[in-house]
Structures are given as C-alpha cells and as structure tokens.
Design a protein around this motif. Structure first.
Motif, PDB file in Angstrom:
ATOM      1  N   PHE A   1      64.642  30.086  -4.876  1.00  0.00           N
ATOM      2  CA  PHE A   1      64.388  31.546  -4.856  1.00  0.00           C
ATOM      3  C   PHE A   1      65.411  31.877  -6.359  1.00  0.00           C
ATOM      4  O   PHE A   1      66.616  31.724  -6.381  1.00  0.00           O
ATOM      5  N   ASP A   2      64.734  32.888  -6.853  1.00  0.00           N
ATOM      6  CA  ASP A   2      65.298  33.433  -8.308  1.00  0.00           C
ATOM      7  C   ASP A   2      65.727  34.928  -7.985  1.00  0.00           C
ATOM      8  O   ASP A   2      64.734  35.696  -7.824  1.00  0.00           O
TER       9      ASP A   2
ATOM     10  N   HIS B   1      68.683  28.404  -4.040  1.00  0.00           N
ATOM     11  CA  HIS B   1      68.506  29.668  -4.661  1.00  0.00           C
ATOM     12  C   HIS B   1      69.598  29.525  -5.937  1.00  0.00           C
ATOM     13  O   HIS B   1      70.646  28.970  -5.797  1.00  0.00           O
TER      14      HIS B   1
ATOM     15  N   TRP C   1      61.882  24.260  -3.086  1.00  0.00           N
ATOM     16  CA  TRP C   1      61.495  25.451  -3.583  1.00  0.00           C
ATOM     17  C   TRP C   1      63.001  25.989  -3.877  1.00  0.00           C
ATOM     18  O   TRP C   1      64.014  25.816  -3.393  1.00  0.00           O
TER      19      TRP C   1
ATOM     20  N   VAL D   1      69.658  35.569   0.927  1.00  0.00           N
ATOM     21  CA  VAL D   1      68.543  34.761   0.941  1.00  0.00           C
ATOM     22  C   VAL D   1      67.721  34.923   2.585  1.00  0.00           C
ATOM     23  O   VAL D   1      68.523  34.344   3.406  1.00  0.00           O
TER      24      VAL D   1
ATOM     25  N   VAL E   1      59.929  32.821  -6.117  1.00  0.00           N
ATOM     26  CA  VAL E   1      60.223  31.366  -5.401  1.00  0.00           C
ATOM     27  C   VAL E   1      59.687  30.688  -6.392  1.00  0.00           C
ATOM     28  O   VAL E   1      58.243  30.495  -6.660  1.00  0.00           O
ATOM     29  N   HIS E   2      60.257  29.508  -6.971  1.00  0.00           N
ATOM     30  CA  HIS E   2      59.677  28.564  -7.771  1.00  0.00           C
ATOM     31  C   HIS E   2      59.533  27.326  -7.058  1.00  0.00           C
ATOM     32  O   HIS E   2      60.510  26.778  -6.266  1.00  0.00           O
ATOM     33  N   ASP E   3      58.456  26.563  -7.163  1.00  0.00           N
ATOM     34  CA  ASP E   3      58.103  25.368  -6.411  1.00  0.00           C
ATOM     35  C   ASP E   3      58.478  24.258  -7.634  1.00  0.00           C
ATOM     36  O   ASP E   3      57.723  24.220  -8.500  1.00  0.00           O
TER      37      ASP E   3
ATOM     38  N   TYR F   1      65.107  24.842   0.585  1.00  0.00           N
ATOM     39  CA  TYR F   1      64.798  26.227  -0.061  1.00  0.00           C
ATOM     40  C   TYR F   1      66.189  26.662  -0.631  1.00  0.00           C
ATOM     41  O   TYR F   1      67.140  27.405   0.038  1.00  0.00           O
TER      42      TYR F   1
ATOM     43  N   PRO G   1      64.561  34.097   4.019  1.00  0.00           N
ATOM     44  CA  PRO G   1      62.986  33.676   3.749  1.00  0.00           C
ATOM     45  C   PRO G   1      62.104  34.455   4.626  1.00  0.00           C
ATOM     46  O   PRO G   1      60.973  34.645   3.826  1.00  0.00           O
TER      47      PRO G   1
ATOM     48  N   LEU H   1      59.339  35.666   2.116  1.00  0.00           N
ATOM     49  CA  LEU H   1      57.972  35.126   2.061  1.00  0.00           C
ATOM     50  C   LEU H   1      57.004  35.931   2.892  1.00  0.00           C
ATOM     51  O   LEU H   1      55.801  35.364   3.004  1.00  0.00           O
TER      52      LEU H   1
END
Length: 207
Positions: A184-185, A100, A182, A49, A191-193, A98, A51, A55
């Motif tokens: 993370f996949d 995951h 958020w 992970v 990244v899903h909100d 954040y 960011p 991002l």
C-alpha cells in the motif's frame, strides 16, 4: 497530546447498526451464522493501514492477521494458528501479504538502533536486509532504499509462508494455495501488486 473522546466511536457504531438494519433487515442475522472469508491477509499493525477501508470490504470478506511489519515468523504461534485455521477450517486458498511504504518497523530495522523488546521481532527484518545487502546498497536515495526494503520484506514473508508446515501439508493434500504480494502506497492511496510490478511468474511466488 490531545485527548480522544472514545464515546464518538460508540455513537458511530449505534448509528451504523441502525442504518444497516434499515438498509438490510437480515444483515446481522447472516453474520451470526458464521464466516466464509475469501482470503487471509497478513498486514502491518500500523494505524494508517486499514485493509477494509482501502479495499472496500464488507464484514466477513477477509480473515486478517496483523503485526509489526507484516512478518511471517516460524516461531509465531499466533500467526501459525491463524493460518492453519484459515486454510484447514475456513477453506481459504488465497493468502495476501500486505505491506506498506513508510513502515516504521522496516525503518527501525534498517536504522539498527536499540529499541528494547521489539528488537527481537525486528531481527526477522534484519535477516531480509542481510540477504539483500548488496542490492540495497546500490540504491542511493534513502526513501527509495526503504521502499525497496518494504517490497523485499513482503516477498520474503511469502517465502516464509511457503516454508511453513501448514503450507507444505496443504500442497501435499492437493490444495491450490495462491500467495499474493501487495504493498500500500500512502502517497497515492494505491495498492501495488508486486507480481505485476516485477513480472513475477505465479510459480515463483506460489500461485
């Protein structure tokens, strides 16, 4: 276990610094003047992970705190100090939790085995499991169940932020803090909100 030559990181750093000076001569001069990050991100310590990488961030854009399973604990003076500095000194208004999918901390808490010292930390997640036991038991597939727990954990940490004295004092001063959930996949890189995924109203999540 294969040995890693850590010198490769230092070699990369030298090349990167040289490149940045060539592209933007005053790049490091601006960095040493201070920081003005746009948001505080509370993420997991998992090595997968990153960011900044995911991002596309430049240095100075995010103030980051990471721990096992992105937990917001009211007894964690480390996180509380980071949050207070972010809000009161850096003037940050946006806070991102954040998480995951495939989180080892989440799975360890769910498996409920004895893991030693970390069990004390995982107790925070076990509280989430207990609060949502009925909802989780309705999911038959193990992976889907753990993914749901990841999401529930992120949303629970949002609630923990809202219960902190720092958040409440900031709101009382008229600071418009916005909280973001958020996830993370790894399987897609996306990244899903969670506010969008579940159509959560801003008022329900703090902005």
């Amino acid at each position: 276990m294969c040995q890693i030559d850590l010198n490769k990181y230092l070699d990369f750093n030298k090349d990167w610094a040289t490149e940045m000076r060539a592209l933007q001569g005053d790049y490091f001069d601006s960095l040493k003047e201070g920081q003005a990050p746009k948001a505080l991100l509370v993420g997991c310590s998992d090595s997968r992970v990153s960011p900044s990488k995911v991002l596309g961030l430049e240095l100075g854009e995010l103030f980051i705190h990471r721990n096992i399973a992105n937990v917001v604990s009211h007894t964690d003076l480390n996180f509380l100090s980071v949050m207070q500095y972010a809000v009161e000194n850096l003037g940050i208004n946006d806070i991102i939790v954040y998480g995951h999918y495939g989180c080892g901390g989440i799975k360890a808490a769910y498996d409920n085995q004895t893991n030693g010292l970390i069990d004390n930390w995982l107790a925070n997640i076990k509280d989430v499991i207990r609060h949502h036991k009925q909802e989780l038991e309705m999911i038959a597939d193990e992976t889907e169940k753990l993914n749901k727990l990841v999401e529930l954990n992120v949303l629970e940490q949002i609630e923990n932020i809202k219960q902190s004295s720092i958040y409440k004092q900031a709101i009382a001063r008229g600071v418009q803090l916005k909280l973001h959930a958020w996830v993370f996949d790894f399987s897609t890189g996306l990244v899903h909100d969670l506010k969008r995924k579940y159509n959560i109203k801003p008022a329900m999540i703090g902005g």
